[in-house]
Design a protein around this motif. Sequence first.
Motif, PDB file in Angstrom:
ATOM      1  N   THR A 130       0.811  -1.484   0.336  1.00 45.19           N
ATOM      2  CA  THR A 130      -0.223   0.176   0.018  1.00 45.19           C
ATOM      3  C   THR A 130       1.096   1.181  -0.147  1.00 45.19           C
ATOM      4  O   THR A 130       0.866   2.395  -0.921  1.00 45.19           O
ATOM      5  CB  THR A 130      -1.036  -0.138   1.201  1.00 45.19           C
ATOM      6  N   ALA A 131       2.013   0.820   0.432  1.00 47.67           N
ATOM      7  CA  ALA A 131       2.954   2.045   0.639  1.00 47.67           C
ATOM      8  C   ALA A 131       3.271   3.145  -0.306  1.00 47.67           C
ATOM      9  O   ALA A 131       3.448   3.888  -1.101  1.00 47.67           O
ATOM     10  CB  ALA A 131       3.667   2.185   1.889  1.00 47.67           C
ATOM     11  N   GLY A 132       4.119   1.865  -1.487  1.00 47.09           N
ATOM     12  CA  GLY A 132       4.446   1.634  -2.275  1.00 47.09           C
ATOM     13  C   GLY A 132       3.517   2.160  -3.446  1.00 47.09           C
ATOM     14  O   GLY A 132       4.001   2.633  -4.497  1.00 47.09           O
ATOM     15  N   GLY A 133       2.800   1.715  -3.226  1.00 44.93           N
ATOM     16  CA  GLY A 133       1.099   2.394  -4.598  1.00 44.93           C
ATOM     17  C   GLY A 133       0.460   3.122  -4.530  1.00 44.93           C
ATOM     18  O   GLY A 133       0.676   4.317  -5.342  1.00 44.93           O
ATOM     19  N   PHE A 134       0.830   4.298  -3.321  1.00 42.97           N
ATOM     20  CA  PHE A 134       0.260   5.562  -2.880  1.00 42.97           C
ATOM     21  C   PHE A 134       1.721   6.454  -3.642  1.00 42.97           C
ATOM     22  O   PHE A 134       1.809   7.636  -4.084  1.00 42.97           O
ATOM     23  CB  PHE A 134       0.461   5.915  -1.732  1.00 42.97           C
ATOM     24  N   LEU A 135       3.198   5.617  -3.364  1.00 37.68           N
ATOM     25  CA  LEU A 135       4.011   6.763  -4.034  1.00 37.68           C
ATOM     26  C   LEU A 135       3.915   6.636  -5.349  1.00 37.68           C
ATOM     27  O   LEU A 135       4.253   7.701  -6.221  1.00 37.68           O
ATOM     28  CB  LEU A 135       5.540   5.366  -3.375  1.00 37.68           C
ATOM     29  N   THR A 136       3.563   5.234  -6.004  1.00 37.41           N
ATOM     30  CA  THR A 136       3.036   4.981  -7.585  1.00 37.41           C
ATOM     31  C   THR A 136       2.781   6.605  -7.991  1.00 37.41           C
ATOM     32  O   THR A 136       2.153   6.601  -9.060  1.00 37.41           O
ATOM     33  CB  THR A 136       2.917   4.070  -8.728  1.00 37.41           C
ATOM     34  N   MET A 137       1.556   7.052  -6.943  1.00 38.31           N
ATOM     35  CA  MET A 137       0.523   7.809  -7.537  1.00 38.31           C
ATOM     36  C   MET A 137       0.702   9.198  -7.678  1.00 38.31           C
ATOM     37  O   MET A 137       0.310   9.770  -7.979  1.00 38.31           O
ATOM     38  CB  MET A 137      -0.833   7.588  -6.435  1.00 38.31           C
ATOM     39  N   ILE A 138       1.705   9.462  -6.853  1.00 35.72           N
ATOM     40  CA  ILE A 138       2.018  10.717  -6.383  1.00 35.72           C
ATOM     41  C   ILE A 138       2.828  11.565  -8.194  1.00 35.72           C
ATOM     42  O   ILE A 138       1.803  12.807  -8.294  1.00 35.72           O
ATOM     43  CB  ILE A 138       3.497  10.788  -5.559  1.00 35.72           C
ATOM     44  N   LEU A 139       2.806  10.813  -9.354  1.00 29.94           N
ATOM     45  CA  LEU A 139       3.381  12.148 -10.096  1.00 29.94           C
ATOM     46  C   LEU A 139       2.017  12.122 -11.233  1.00 29.94           C
ATOM     47  O   LEU A 139       1.868  13.207 -11.661  1.00 29.94           O
ATOM     48  CB  LEU A 139       4.901  11.303 -10.910  1.00 29.94           C
ATOM     49  N   ILE A 144      -0.539  11.856 -10.068  1.00 29.80           N
ATOM     50  CA  ILE A 144      -1.845  12.561  -9.822  1.00 29.80           C
ATOM     51  C   ILE A 144      -1.112  14.329  -9.715  1.00 29.80           C
ATOM     52  O   ILE A 144      -2.200  15.588 -10.471  1.00 29.80           O
ATOM     53  CB  ILE A 144      -2.079  12.943  -7.848  1.00 29.80           C
ATOM     54  N   ILE A 145      -0.086  14.554 -10.053  1.00 24.38           N
ATOM     55  CA  ILE A 145       0.284  15.989 -10.411  1.00 24.38           C
ATOM     56  C   ILE A 145       0.176  15.981 -11.802  1.00 24.38           C
ATOM     57  O   ILE A 145       0.167  17.065 -11.863  1.00 24.38           O
ATOM     58  CB  ILE A 145       1.833  16.037 -10.100  1.00 24.38           C
ATOM     59  N   VAL A 146       0.513  15.136 -12.960  1.00 22.47           N
ATOM     60  CA  VAL A 146       0.285  15.190 -14.257  1.00 22.47           C
ATOM     61  C   VAL A 146      -0.964  15.643 -14.521  1.00 22.47           C
ATOM     62  O   VAL A 146      -1.620  16.915 -14.984  1.00 22.47           O
ATOM     63  CB  VAL A 146       0.718  14.351 -14.989  1.00 22.47           C
TER      64      VAL A 146
END
Length: 305
Positions: free
Chosen positions: A273-282, A284-286
């Motif tokens: 779950t932590a890794g999944g949210f790390l992959t969502m950051i970029l 979302i920014i785009v």
Amino acid sequence: MTDTATTPAAATPSKNRRRPATHVDANPAKAGWFTKIVLAVLCVVWMVPILGTFVTSFRTLDDVNSSGWWHFFTGSGVRDATIANYHHALSGKGMGEAFINSLAITLPATFIPILVAAVAAYAFTFMEFRGRDFLFLLIVSLLVVPNYVAFIPITKIYRDVGLNGTFAAVWLAHIGFGMSLAIYILRNYMATLPKTVIESAKIDGASHFQTFYRLVLPMSVPALASFAIFQFLWVWNDLLVALVFLGPGDKEPVTVNLTHFKTQLGQGWELTTAGGFLTMILPIIVFLALQRFFVRGLTAGAVKG
């Protein structure tokens, strides 16, 4: 001589009667209570799994194994929250290297098809050549072909030319799979541009390259941004193409790297779950950066006149 009096009804122009409102929606111009309740329920149902995943990313392994994520808000759950899962996902599981690999895959696989599709869309819109309409229909018809149908022949070609396991293999696959939709979206948008501007450029002696680069390309920014969002999200979140043409290893993207977090015994949910949210950051920014172009680019060309 007869006096003709003008009645107020005759002096006032008649107005179209509004359609009577239904009992569900008191004002047809606004969403009623039923619509708002349905939308609120859909939003809650959509957000609950995301909230559970986000909460789990801050829980320890013992807490994850002993109770559900909703217990985080009761007792000592909030006090026991930790960011060690994110630190371990970045350092111990190689998420940092996989993040760089995903950028190396996604950026070329997003910009190259946009550039090629923009040139092709310009040719289909403003240039006359034999078989133009048939060729456009042929390209659009490729949208109905599933991507995985082409995996085996493409893999054989990559093996013969020595591209298997390289970034170029994934680039070419994503470029080929996304080209049909890119040409379709951009061509429909360019068809709505004022042709008088293009004709004025021709009268002034501008070449096709000058017309495309100085006029059509700047006016097509909404459509370009819309497809850029789609393509970026598809490539960044892709797992199948990365597994087939790249595989696990030192060049794996974040989606493949996430599959290593959970062990065969079902452990590691807190890291996943932590890794999944790390992959969502970029992504979302785009999306937030380009969202103002999103609706404009998609709706352009849908209605003419």
